[in-house]
Scaffold this motif. Structure first.
Motif, short mmCIF file in Angstrom:
data_model
loop_
_atom_site.label_atom_id
_atom_site.label_comp_id
_atom_site.label_asym_id
_atom_site.label_seq_id
_atom_site.Cartn_x
_atom_site.Cartn_y
_atom_site.Cartn_z
N ASP A 105 0.81 -1.22 0.00
CA ASP A 105 0.00 0.00 0.00
C ASP A 105 0.84 1.27 0.00
N SER A 106 2.16 1.13 -0.13
CA SER A 106 3.05 2.28 -0.24
C SER A 106 4.28 1.82 -1.00
N SER A 107 5.20 2.72 -1.23
CA SER A 107 6.41 2.36 -1.97
C SER A 107 7.57 2.00 -1.05
N THR A 108 7.29 1.81 0.23
CA THR A 108 8.34 1.51 1.21
C THR A 108 8.79 0.06 1.11
N CYS A 109 10.10 -0.12 0.99
CA CYS A 109 10.71 -1.46 1.05
C CYS A 109 11.56 -1.54 2.31
N PHE A 110 11.80 -2.75 2.78
CA PHE A 110 12.53 -2.94 4.03
C PHE A 110 13.36 -4.21 3.96
N VAL A 111 14.42 -4.22 4.76
CA VAL A 111 15.25 -5.41 4.93
C VAL A 111 15.66 -5.48 6.39
N TYR A 112 15.44 -6.63 7.00
CA TYR A 112 15.87 -6.88 8.38
C TYR A 112 17.24 -7.55 8.32
N LEU A 113 18.12 -7.12 9.20
CA LEU A 113 19.49 -7.61 9.22
C LEU A 113 19.76 -8.45 10.47
N ASN A 114 20.82 -9.22 10.44
CA ASN A 114 21.17 -10.06 11.59
C ASN A 114 22.02 -9.33 12.61
N LYS A 115 22.18 -8.02 12.46
CA LYS A 115 22.95 -7.20 13.40
C LYS A 115 22.14 -5.98 13.79
#
Length: 108
Positions: A37-47
């Motif tokens: 519903d928006s143009s936001t992308c995300f990535v979760y990291l292991n740190k």
């Protein structure tokens, strides 16, 4: 001699590129996605991410659509996740209250 000059140019340009960023972090991609519903992308990291952004839940975020290289960043991160390679982020400010970045690269 020509090869040495090419290597020197690459090192100088790389140093200039990477030195403009406040800080860098190397990590593995744990989870990646984009909001529908928006143009936001995300990535979760292991740190943990060194940031003063109001929302710091282990993810970095960016605009995947209106950012000129948003889709390229998504492609790089998907490739890193699929091949279990490290990624290096040049952290830079906040996006929607979450840590964000100026550049991303893979590292073996």
């Amino acid at each position: 001699m020509r090869l040495n000059m090419e290597v020197l140019k690459f090192v100088v340009v790389s140093f200039m590129f990477f030195s403009t960023t406040a800080s860098a972090i190397t990590a593995k991609v744990v989870e990646i996605g984009c909001h529908i519903d928006s143009s936001t992308c995300f990535v979760y990291l292991n740190k943990s991410i060194p940031s003063r952004c109001p929302h710091n839940n282990g993810s970095v975020r960016w605009d995947g659509e209106s950012n000129a290289n948003g889709k390229a960043a998504l492609s790089i991160l998907l490739s890193a996740k699929a091949t279990n390679e490290d990624v290096v982020f040049g952290l830079s400010g906040c996006y929607a209250g979450y840590p964000s970045f100026q550049w991303v690269a893979t590292r073996k």
